[in-house]
Design a protein around this motif. Structure first.
Motif, PDB file in Angstrom:
ATOM      1  N   SER A  70       0.812  -1.214   0.000  1.00  7.86           N
ATOM      2  CA  SER A  70       0.000   0.000   0.000  1.00  7.86           C
ATOM      3  C   SER A  70       0.850   1.271   0.000  1.00  7.86           C
ATOM      4  CB  SER A  70      -0.951   0.012   1.201  1.00  7.86           C
ATOM      5  OG  SER A  70      -0.232   0.233   2.396  1.00  7.86           O
ATOM      6  N   MET A  71       2.170   1.129   0.184  1.00 12.08           N
ATOM      7  CA  MET A  71       3.002   2.327   0.180  1.00 12.08           C
ATOM      8  C   MET A  71       2.949   3.013  -1.191  1.00 12.08           C
ATOM      9  SD  MET A  71       6.842   2.823   1.537  1.00 12.08           S
ATOM     10  CE  MET A  71       7.576   4.466   1.619  1.00 12.08           C
ATOM     11  N   CYS A  72       3.118   2.233  -2.243  1.00 14.83           N
ATOM     12  CA  CYS A  72       3.125   2.816  -3.593  1.00 14.83           C
ATOM     13  C   CYS A  72       1.913   2.390  -4.413  1.00 14.83           C
ATOM     14  CB  CYS A  72       4.394   2.417  -4.341  1.00 14.83           C
ATOM     15  SG  CYS A  72       5.900   2.832  -3.439  1.00 14.83           S
ATOM     16  N   GLY A  73       1.275   1.330  -4.042  1.00 16.31           N
ATOM     17  CA  GLY A  73       0.171   0.823  -4.860  1.00 16.31           C
ATOM     18  C   GLY A  73       0.725   0.102  -6.081  1.00 16.31           C
ATOM     19  N   PRO A  74      -0.144  -0.561  -6.840  1.00 18.00           N
ATOM     20  CA  PRO A  74       0.309  -1.426  -7.935  1.00 18.00           C
ATOM     21  C   PRO A  74       1.044  -0.697  -9.062  1.00 18.00           C
ATOM     22  CG  PRO A  74      -2.110  -1.303  -7.849  1.00 18.00           C
ATOM     23  CD  PRO A  74      -1.591  -0.640  -6.624  1.00 18.00           C
ATOM     24  N   LYS A  75       0.618   0.528  -9.405  1.00 25.00           N
ATOM     25  CA  LYS A  75       1.190   1.181 -10.587  1.00 25.00           C
ATOM     26  C   LYS A  75       2.573   1.756 -10.347  1.00 25.00           C
ATOM     27  CE  LYS A  75      -2.031   4.055 -11.482  1.00 25.00           C
ATOM     28  NZ  LYS A  75      -3.164   4.877 -11.913  1.00 25.00           N
ATOM     29  N   TYR A  76       2.886   2.035  -9.058  1.00 25.45           N
ATOM     30  CA  TYR A  76       4.117   2.757  -8.755  1.00 25.45           C
ATOM     31  C   TYR A  76       5.155   1.906  -8.054  1.00 25.45           C
ATOM     32  CZ  TYR A  76       1.746   6.990 -10.180  1.00 25.45           C
ATOM     33  OH  TYR A  76       1.097   7.948 -10.903  1.00 25.45           O
ATOM     34  N   SER A  94      -1.803   6.988  -1.736  1.00 24.26           N
ATOM     35  CA  SER A  94      -1.534   6.049  -2.823  1.00 24.26           C
ATOM     36  C   SER A  94      -2.879   5.555  -3.323  1.00 24.26           C
ATOM     37  CB  SER A  94      -0.676   4.879  -2.352  1.00 24.26           C
ATOM     38  OG  SER A  94      -1.452   3.924  -1.662  1.00 24.26           O
ATOM     39  N   ALA A  95      -2.850   4.766  -4.395  1.00 17.21           N
ATOM     40  CA  ALA A  95      -4.106   4.276  -4.951  1.00 17.21           C
ATOM     41  C   ALA A  95      -4.852   3.432  -3.923  1.00 17.21           C
ATOM     42  CB  ALA A  95      -3.825   3.458  -6.204  1.00 17.21           C
ATOM     43  N   VAL A  96      -4.119   2.908  -2.951  1.00 20.86           N
ATOM     44  CA  VAL A  96      -4.740   1.979  -2.016  1.00 20.86           C
ATOM     45  C   VAL A  96      -5.431   2.696  -0.857  1.00 20.86           C
ATOM     46  CG1 VAL A  96      -4.298   0.006  -0.484  1.00 20.86           C
ATOM     47  CG2 VAL A  96      -3.105   0.175  -2.673  1.00 20.86           C
ATOM     48  N   THR A  97      -4.895   3.857  -0.456  1.00 22.26           N
ATOM     49  CA  THR A  97      -5.424   4.434   0.776  1.00 22.26           C
ATOM     50  C   THR A  97      -5.211   5.944   0.893  1.00 22.26           C
ATOM     51  OG1 THR A  97      -5.311   4.302   3.203  1.00 22.26           O
ATOM     52  CG2 THR A  97      -3.295   3.857   2.032  1.00 22.26           C
ATOM     53  N   THR A 115      -0.029   9.625  -5.231  1.00 24.56           N
ATOM     54  CA  THR A 115      -0.120   8.897  -6.496  1.00 24.56           C
ATOM     55  C   THR A 115      -1.523   8.321  -6.659  1.00 24.56           C
ATOM     56  OG1 THR A 115       0.650   6.867  -5.420  1.00 24.56           O
ATOM     57  CG2 THR A 115       2.313   8.211  -6.507  1.00 24.56           C
ATOM     58  N   GLU A 123      -0.604   9.696 -13.772  1.00 20.71           N
ATOM     59  CA  GLU A 123      -2.043   9.544 -13.510  1.00 20.71           C
ATOM     60  C   GLU A 123      -2.838  10.061 -14.706  1.00 20.71           C
ATOM     61  OE1 GLU A 123      -3.903   8.085 -10.983  1.00 20.71           O
ATOM     62  OE2 GLU A 123      -1.865   7.291 -10.695  1.00 20.71           O
ATOM     63  N   LEU A 144       1.575   2.375   3.473  1.00 18.33           N
ATOM     64  CA  LEU A 144       1.542   3.832   3.449  1.00 18.33           C
ATOM     65  C   LEU A 144       1.514   4.366   4.878  1.00 18.33           C
ATOM     66  CD1 LEU A 144       1.244   5.982   1.107  1.00 18.33           C
ATOM     67  CD2 LEU A 144      -1.096   6.248   1.904  1.00 18.33           C
TER      68      LEU A 144
END
Lengths: 450, 450
Positions: A415-421, B76-79, B105, B134, B337
């Motif tokens: 979850s730090m960067c997520g899948p794309k990053y 991030s995209a997750v949270t 992000t 993005e 994150l």
């Protein structure tokens, strides 16, 4: 030459004891190397003959070996009991303490220590003056040298593996502490100083040093020569009082070794980063390479509540410079008695310090676990990362806060960067492309683009 | 010579700007000293002219000034969302962040950044490639140089004070990363590398460097030259890829300064203690003293969950060696994150690192707070100790766990040692005795006892 009793005497006589064999395996060194280091006084194996008959698993302390970590436990008059102290012992050993000091100054000191020694697989250290003072009803002025000799013998019989004794605090150096910002911050050191002031006499533990050696030799109790005049603040670091005592400790190291006892030497305390290596170098020179056991040092005084961190910085640098053992500091330092969670946090910080020091000293194999964890990280093998981590439960818990599902244990992101990053995921793509021949030589690239 | 716009251009023209005056006061240096440092490129004042019209309170980054700390926030995209990010900003500034990077992000990047810049008194940094990606729907392959130039201009207009751009990652160095344990760990660096691999072309941000300078100069956005090939593990530290990029960064530093823009340079990452000073020295030499902004470095890889500590050790040593700003790492690094509490823990660790570095560099006045706290400690003034502490609430809470009553705020002991064993209390007794003349000269003592 008397019949060898201590590890030092055996080593000097050329014999390799079962304890030396055992620690050689643990350290991945040859038994002969261990014997040599012990014989020259550069390594100690704190193993009371009584504790050896119990659960003790011998270990060694010396700069040729992996950097060690000590955890202090023990109650005070204000808080804690036997059960609480045993829990702290288990926590300390679970998180990798190489030795444990029982610094109890409250109730039931004898009961607590007996339980701790019985339960402990690691060497146990004490500061005998604490229990002696309890028995004198708290009046240090009442102490006679025999009180102290009796207490050392009593604790040696119980199986204590090493003892901190403040023999190095001398009357003629007390005046050097009078203008200090924080005076004398060693509990033992301040008690001895008060005794000397009251009686206007030299330190009775200094005067009784040879007699103490005789007792300690019989059980092979290792000296931990206390630094009673260590600085208690950056302002007092590396001052005349500290180094006057160090010279005395150098003299006592040689005397103790001559009398067959194993000796390590304690050091400060509070030192700014730029003075740490000088302090370690100086101790090694003055004490002829005897193992140096540092209490921290804290590199700043402005962060009470976080002194496991302020001192972890100093401990890392000290270990890198050659300190053999690092005495942990917990988040409660200067504020209160550490509880179980503080013991854990202190140990984590100090395992990091000792391990970082081993890496910086380029000890063979020191970085293996780091490299294995990095490979697991790059392979997105989360469970393997947790397994290799210093504290697997915490690493997993932090990861699982946002991505708890089992499916994310093989996910190529967090979850730090997520899948794309995720840079590691992108690196995988890049390597696949390179494997397909898509990374051309620069000359070819230039030919194309020109 | 064009009309001066940036702080660098003003400094070179011999003028002292209001921002230089302001930071001179903050640093306790003369305005002329600040001007000199800025003119030679050894110091930057990241202050976008747009943000200057808002709440920005200018600060400077350079080894002549106090060591600075940056906190990364962003979703991030997750949270996370706007409110969460503003809370992190406030936490970061409350605990002493000197600058904050918004690394969002996820969703609503523009809204979040706008709010952050409006609310922030400290300079805000970004990595423009994130938002650009993005807008490209996550497909880096689609990027054209103009996309990137547009995004830099867009963010410059919003008031971003400094930007990380990975201009230094060059095609001809990619092969140096192929055998690394952890490949390319910079998000921006890996994206650019993938673009280069896909198109078999040189880094478009390298090629567009002069155009980027022109945009950044207009707003006085400071460069933070990204280290896209920084090592992501001890195994990859100080390798050919890292230093090949550093040489490019050295070249770009000079070019950026020639074109009137302020430049700082980012650095690794993961480095064993014994290589940190070498890394700082090398950057300073290659980049002609431009401010060095380190990401950590972590000194071991084996403690995920505690990388605020593993990196705090490295950051302290780096700051001591001359790094100008330290980018914090939170306990969540490599795992997820960071949330509000992680931001706090990361900042505490890094304020300790920066402050310890200032002390070790013997900056005038650096130790004043330490000495004041030590004096309060010796005087048993608990409330004053809490007040001076880096984190007063935590220090007080730890103390109060065992001794909460107000009466203990002036007690001459705490629960760590209890009343009988407080060395500072005993030192007080000793000093009283000395004041009464009870500390006699050694010769007198010897005469008495003989």
């Amino acid at each position: 030459m008397p019949t060898p009793i201590t590890q030092l005497e055996h080593a000097r006589a050329g014999s390799i004891t079962p304890e030396m064999e055992f620690v050689a395996k643990r350290e991945n060194l040859t038994p002969e190397k261990i014997r040599e280091e012990v014989a020259t006084g550069k390594m100690v194996i704190p193993a009371n003959r009584v504790h050896l008959e119990g659960k003790l698993e011998p270990m060694c302390i010396g700069s040729a070996a992996v950097c060690k970590v000590n955890a202090n436990i023990g109650n005070s008059a204000v808080t804690s009991d036997e059960e609480g102290e045993l829990e702290k012992l288990h926590t300390a050993v679970h998180y990798g303490a190489d030795t444990v000091m029982d610094l109890s100054t409250g109730n039931d000191i004898d009961t607590i220590r007996k339980s701790i020694i019985e339960a402990s697989t690691v060497p146990i250290g004490t500061v005998p003056i604490y229990q002696m003072l309890e028995e004198l009803g708290g009046e240090i002025e009442e102490m006679r040298p025999q009180h102290f000799l009796d207490m050392v013998e009593h604790q040696a019989k119980q199986g204590v593996d090493y003892m901190t004794v403040h023999c190095g605090v001398k009357y003629e150096h007390l005046h050097l502490t009078m203008d200090r910002v924080t005076g004398i911050v060693s509990r033992g050191g301040s008690l001895i100083a008060k005794w000397m002031m009251t009686h206007q006499k030299q330190n009775p533990l200094y005067d009784a040093f040879d007699d103490l050696c005789d007792i300690m030799r019989q059980y092979d109790v290792t000296w931990s020569l206390g630094d009673g005049l260590r600085p208690g603040s950056l302002a007092d670091a590396s001052d005349d009082a500290q180094f006057a005592e160090l010279d005395v400790l150098g003299e006592l190291t040689a005397r103790g070794q001559e009398r067959g006892t194993q000796v390590m030497v304690e050091g400060p305390g509070h030192i700014p980063m730029d003075q740490i290596k000088m302090n370690v170098d100086r101790q090694i020179e003055v004490c002829n390479g005897a193992p140096f056991y540092l209490l921290g040092p804290l590199v700043t005084d402005f962060a009470p509540g976080y002194d496991h961190i302020t001192s972890c910085i100093g401990a890392s640098i000290a270990g890198w410079a050659g300190a053999a053992m690092l005495c942990y500091v917990t988040p409660k330092e200067h504020l209160g008695l550490p509880e179980r969670e503080d013991v854990k946090q202190g140990l984590i910080a100090y395992k990091i310090a000792a391990h970082s020091a081993d890496i910086a000293r380029q000890r063979p194999g020191a970085r293996d676990v780091d490299d294995a964890l990095s490979r697991a990280r790059f392979a997105f093998d989360w469970n393997e990362q947790f397994r290799l981590a210093l504290d697997p439960e915490t690493a997993k818990a932090y990861h699982d806060e946002t991505l708890p599902q089992e499916t994310f244990k093989s996910a190529h992101f967090c979850s730090m960067c997520g899948p794309k990053y995720c840079s590691m995921k992108i690196t995988e793509d890049i390597r696949e492309m390179a494997a397909k021949g898509e990374l051309v030589a620069l000359s070819e690239l230039e030919a194309k683009t020109s």
